[in-house]
Design a protein around this motif. Structure first.
Motif, PDB file in Angstrom:
ATOM      1  N   LEU A 110       7.687  23.911   1.208  1.00  0.00           N
ATOM      2  CA  LEU A 110       8.665  23.265   2.084  1.00  0.00           C
ATOM      3  C   LEU A 110       8.356  23.470   3.560  1.00  0.00           C
ATOM      4  N   ARG A 111       7.135  23.802   3.887  1.00  0.00           N
ATOM      5  CA  ARG A 111       6.800  24.038   5.293  1.00  0.00           C
ATOM      6  C   ARG A 111       6.975  22.790   6.136  1.00  0.00           C
ATOM      7  N   SER A 112       6.638  21.640   5.574  1.00  0.00           N
ATOM      8  CA  SER A 112       6.737  20.399   6.348  1.00  0.00           C
ATOM      9  C   SER A 112       8.150  19.824   6.377  1.00  0.00           C
ATOM     10  N   ALA A 113       9.065  20.396   5.607  1.00  0.00           N
ATOM     11  CA  ALA A 113      10.434  19.877   5.577  1.00  0.00           C
ATOM     12  C   ALA A 113      11.186  20.309   6.832  1.00  0.00           C
ATOM     13  N   PRO A 114      12.168  19.541   7.271  1.00  0.00           N
ATOM     14  CA  PRO A 114      12.972  19.947   8.431  1.00  0.00           C
ATOM     15  C   PRO A 114      13.672  21.274   8.160  1.00  0.00           C
ATOM     16  N   ARG A 155      15.747  22.967   4.469  1.00  0.00           N
ATOM     17  CA  ARG A 155      15.049  23.909   3.591  1.00  0.00           C
ATOM     18  C   ARG A 155      16.013  24.693   2.718  1.00  0.00           C
TER      19      ARG A 155
END
Length: 243
Positions: free
Chosen positions: A201-205, A209
Motif C-alpha cells: 500500500l505504499r502508493s496508496a494515499p 491506508r
C-alpha cells in the motif's frame, strides 16, 4: 468419380507445380464437393440451351437435383449428463478409499461426494459411518490440521471457523481446534500480515491506508479487537481510521 471425367484446366486443377497462384489448389474433393458432377450440370444446361435457344451455358441456372446436397450439421443441444449406474455399498467403499488416498476429507464432504458419484444417500451414510468407526475419518483431527495449515498462511480464527463449518465440521471440534490458538500468537501473525500489506500500500494515499489495512485484516479472519490493536500500533489510528 474417375479423373478423366473432369476436364483438366490449369486454373482449377493442381497438375503443375505449386506456386503463388492459389487457384491451382482447387480441385474436386469427393462426392459432396462443389466441383463434383459439374459435367452433368454442364450437359443439362447445354440441353436446355439447344431446346429453348437460350444464351450460353454459363448463364443457365444450376438445377438443384444436379448438385449433391450438403448435410447440415445438427448440433446436439446441451442436456444433462447421462446418469451412470447407482453405486452399491461395495463400489461406494472403493470410491471412498480412492478419495481418502488423495487427501483428508470430513465426514460430511465425503458423504456428499459419494452421493454425487451415484451412491444412494443411505448407502453413503453407512459407508461414511463405517469409515469413521474404523478411524479413517476424524473431523477433530481434520480441524486441528486445517487450523495449523491456515494459520501459517496468515488467516485468523473467524475465517478458519467459517471454512471448517462450510466443510461440515461440527461446532465442538471447531471450538477445540481454535481454543489452542494463543492470543499473543494471533496478534503476532496479524502483525506479519499487516507488514506485508502495508508494503503493497505504499502508493496508496495516506488517508486510505488505514481503511484498506483494516478491511484486509478483517477479510483474513482476525477479530476486531486484534485489528484495532494493529492499527493503533502501526498507523496510530483506531479501527474507524481516526487518529
Amino acid at each position: 468419380m474417375p479423373a478423366e471425367a473432369v476436364p483438366r484446366r490449369r486454373h482449377l486443377l493442381r497438375d503443375g507445380p505449386r506456386g503463388g497462384d492459389q487457384r491451382r489448389r482447387l480441385r474436386p474433393q469427393g462426392s459432396r464437393h462443389l466441383l463434383d458432377r459439374r459435367d452433368d450440370v454442364r450437359g443439362r444446361a447445354e440441353e436446355g440451351r439447344d431446346g429453348a435457344g437460350r444464351g450460353p451455358a454459363r448463364h443457365q441456372p444450376l438445377r438443384q437435383e444436379a448438385i449433391a446436397p450438403r448435410r447440415s450439421r445438427s448440433r446436439r443441444s446441451p442436456g444433462p449428463r447421462d446418469a451412470g449406474p447407482a453405486l452399491d455399498e461395495r463400489r461406494a467403499r472403493l470410491v471412498a478409499g480412492d478419495l481418502l488416498s488423495r487427501r483428508p476429507w470430513t465426514r460430511a464432504e465425503l458423504a456428499r461426494r459419494l452421493v454425487r458419484r451415484g451412491a444412494p444417500a443411505d448407502v453413503a451414510e453407512r459407508v461414511v459411518a463405517d469409515l469413521e468407526a474404523r478411524g479413517y475419518l476424524d473431523d477433530a483431527a481434520f480441524a486441528r490440521r486445517w487450523v495449523e495449515i491456515r494459520l501459517a498462511r496468515g488467516y485468523g480464527p473467524a475465517r478458519l471457523r467459517a471454512e471448517l463449518r462450510a466443510r461440515g465440521v461440527a461446532a465442538a471440534p471447531v471450538d477445540q481446534a481454535l481454543a489452542a490458538i494463543e492470543t499473543e500468537a494471533a496478534v503476532e501473525r496479524a502483525r506479519a500480515v499487516a507488514r506485508r500489506r502495508l508494503a503493497a500500500l505504499r502508493s496508496a494515499p495516506p488517508e486510505r491506508r488505514a481503511g484498506r489495512l483494516r478491511d484486509h485484516l478483517l477479510r483474513r479472519g482476525y477479530p476486531a479487537p486484534i485489528v484495532a490493536r494493529i492499527l493503533r500500533e502501526m498507523l496510530g489510528v483506531d479501527a474507524a481510521g481516526e487518529e
